[in-house]
Design a protein around this motif. Structure first.
Motif, short mmCIF file in Angstrom:
data_model
loop_
_atom_site.label_atom_id
_atom_site.label_comp_id
_atom_site.label_asym_id
_atom_site.label_seq_id
_atom_site.Cartn_x
_atom_site.Cartn_y
_atom_site.Cartn_z
N ILE A 69 35.83 28.84 25.28
CA ILE A 69 37.17 28.26 25.20
C ILE A 69 38.14 29.38 25.58
N LYS A 70 38.96 29.13 26.62
CA LYS A 70 39.77 30.19 27.22
C LYS A 70 41.06 30.43 26.43
N PRO A 71 41.75 31.56 26.72
CA PRO A 71 42.95 31.91 25.95
C PRO A 71 44.04 30.83 25.95
N LEU A 117 31.48 39.02 33.08
CA LEU A 117 31.32 37.57 32.93
C LEU A 117 31.57 36.87 34.26
N TYR A 118 32.59 37.30 34.98
CA TYR A 118 32.98 36.63 36.22
C TYR A 118 32.53 37.41 37.46
N SER A 119 31.45 38.19 37.34
CA SER A 119 31.03 39.05 38.44
C SER A 119 30.74 38.27 39.73
N VAL A 120 30.31 37.01 39.63
CA VAL A 120 30.02 36.25 40.85
C VAL A 120 31.30 35.96 41.64
N HIS A 121 32.46 36.11 41.01
CA HIS A 121 33.73 35.82 41.69
C HIS A 121 34.45 37.10 42.13
N ARG A 122 33.75 38.23 42.04
CA ARG A 122 34.38 39.53 42.29
C ARG A 122 35.13 39.60 43.63
N PRO A 152 39.79 35.81 46.07
CA PRO A 152 41.20 36.26 45.99
C PRO A 152 41.80 36.10 44.59
N PHE A 153 41.25 35.19 43.79
CA PHE A 153 41.81 34.94 42.46
C PHE A 153 41.18 35.81 41.36
N PHE A 154 40.26 36.73 41.74
CA PHE A 154 39.49 37.46 40.73
C PHE A 154 40.38 38.26 39.74
N ASP A 199 43.59 37.95 38.97
CA ASP A 199 44.40 37.06 38.14
C ASP A 199 43.53 36.41 37.06
N LEU A 200 42.30 36.04 37.44
CA LEU A 200 41.39 35.39 36.50
C LEU A 200 41.05 36.35 35.35
N VAL A 201 40.76 37.61 35.69
CA VAL A 201 40.42 38.59 34.65
C VAL A 201 41.64 38.83 33.75
N SER A 215 36.06 18.55 36.42
CA SER A 215 36.23 19.41 37.60
C SER A 215 37.05 20.65 37.28
N THR A 216 36.80 21.73 38.04
CA THR A 216 37.48 23.01 37.81
C THR A 216 38.99 22.86 37.80
N ASP A 217 39.52 22.12 38.76
CA ASP A 217 40.97 21.96 38.90
C ASP A 217 41.46 20.88 37.92
N ILE A 233 37.36 17.07 29.27
CA ILE A 233 38.21 18.04 28.53
C ILE A 233 39.33 18.56 29.44
N ARG A 234 38.98 18.96 30.67
CA ARG A 234 40.03 19.46 31.58
C ARG A 234 40.95 18.32 32.01
N GLY A 235 40.38 17.14 32.22
CA GLY A 235 41.18 15.99 32.62
C GLY A 235 42.22 15.63 31.57
N SER A 237 46.05 22.86 35.64
CA SER A 237 46.01 24.08 36.43
C SER A 237 44.57 24.34 36.84
N ILE A 238 44.39 25.04 37.99
CA ILE A 238 43.02 25.39 38.38
C ILE A 238 42.55 26.65 37.64
N GLN A 239 43.47 27.56 37.36
CA GLN A 239 43.08 28.79 36.66
C GLN A 239 43.05 28.59 35.14
N GLU A 240 44.14 28.07 34.61
CA GLU A 240 44.23 27.87 33.16
C GLU A 240 43.63 26.50 32.84
N ASN A 241 42.30 26.47 32.91
CA ASN A 241 41.61 25.19 32.81
C ASN A 241 40.80 25.04 31.51
N VAL A 242 41.28 25.73 30.45
CA VAL A 242 40.91 25.43 29.07
C VAL A 242 39.51 25.89 28.63
N VAL A 243 38.52 25.73 29.52
CA VAL A 243 37.15 25.95 29.08
C VAL A 243 36.28 26.37 30.27
N HIS A 244 35.24 27.14 29.97
CA HIS A 244 34.24 27.53 30.97
C HIS A 244 32.86 27.12 30.45
N ALA A 245 31.97 26.71 31.36
CA ALA A 245 30.58 26.44 30.95
C ALA A 245 29.64 26.89 32.06
P1 CMP Z 1 35.50 28.66 35.45
O1 CMP Z 1 34.71 27.42 35.38
O2 CMP Z 1 35.61 29.52 34.25
O3 CMP Z 1 34.92 29.55 36.65
C1 CMP Z 1 35.69 30.45 37.39
C2 CMP Z 1 37.14 30.36 37.08
O4 CMP Z 1 38.00 30.87 38.07
C3 CMP Z 1 37.56 28.89 37.00
O5 CMP Z 1 37.00 28.27 35.89
C4 CMP Z 1 39.06 29.03 37.02
O6 CMP Z 1 39.59 29.47 35.77
C5 CMP Z 1 39.21 30.14 38.04
N1 CMP Z 1 39.41 29.63 39.39
C6 CMP Z 1 38.55 28.98 40.18
N2 CMP Z 1 39.09 28.69 41.37
C7 CMP Z 1 40.33 29.19 41.34
C8 CMP Z 1 41.40 29.22 42.28
N3 CMP Z 1 41.27 28.68 43.50
N4 CMP Z 1 42.53 29.81 41.90
C9 CMP Z 1 42.65 30.38 40.68
N5 CMP Z 1 41.67 30.39 39.74
C10 CMP Z 1 40.51 29.80 40.07
#
Ligand code: CMP
Length: 140
Positions: free
Chosen positions: A10-12, A50-55, A58-60, A62-64, A92-94, A103-105, A110-118
């Motif tokens: 559950i995200k911040p 945790l998010y190494s696959v997204h290193r 472009p959003f890495f 901001d995400l961290v 969906s992520t967005d 839950i996200r729906g 927001s695509i970034q502040e999307n409440v939860v990760h799994a």
């Molecule tokens: P999560 O499922 O935790 O996996 C990676 C996270 O990166 C994602 O949820 C979002 O919080 C964030 N994310 C994914 N795509 C984008 C994007 N295009 N712009 C900003 N943040 C993103």
């Protein structure tokens, strides 16, 4: 029937908005068992792991910054096909595109502040839960 574990965080944004109980309740009502649960303030290093696959994304950065701005709630859930079923429940992520009823729906716009990760695969689960839990902290 294939009993599986998955990792959920559950995200911040959701912690700030007082949604911890609502989100955990949805997983419990669906039938999942909580095998581990804790509230954690991530360091930058652990968030990057945790998010190494997204290193390279472009959003890495901001995400961290986002996931370390306040505490998160980490948990391990167990149940039939947990990885796929939890992904369906969170949507969906967005958050703008996630289906109502997920839950996200229901809680994200927001695509970034999307409440939860799994976790999205058994391999992701194996890597992700170890960022938060040691073996003796997992029940069952
Ligand atoms: P999560 O499922 O935790 O996996 C990676 C996270 O990166 C994602 O949820 C979002 O919080 C964030 N994310 C994914 N795509 C984008 C994007 N295009 N712009 C900003 N943040 C993103």
């Amino acid at each position: 029937m294939s009993i599986q574990k998955t990792f959920v965080m559950i995200k911040p944004d959701a912690v700030e908005r007082g949604l911890i109980g609502e989100i955990i309740s949805r997983f419990e009502r669906k039938g999942f068992t909580i095998r581990a649960l804790k509230m954690v303030q991530l360091s930058r290093e652990r968030a990057e792991e945790l998010y190494s696959v997204h290193r390279d994304k472009p959003f890495f950065n901001d995400l961290v910054d986002f996931v370390i701005r306040g505490p998160v709630v980490a948990m391990i859930l167990e149940g039939d096909s947990a990885i796929d079923v939890v992904r369906i429940l969170i949507g969906s992520t967005d958050g703008r595109k996630a289906a109502p009823g997920t839950i996200r729906g229901d809680f994200a716009l927001s695509i970034q502040e999307n409440v939860v990760h799994a976790s999205d695969s058994p391999e992701s689960f194996e890597r992700e839960y170890k960022v938060f839990f040691s073996p003796e902290e997992i029940e069952g």
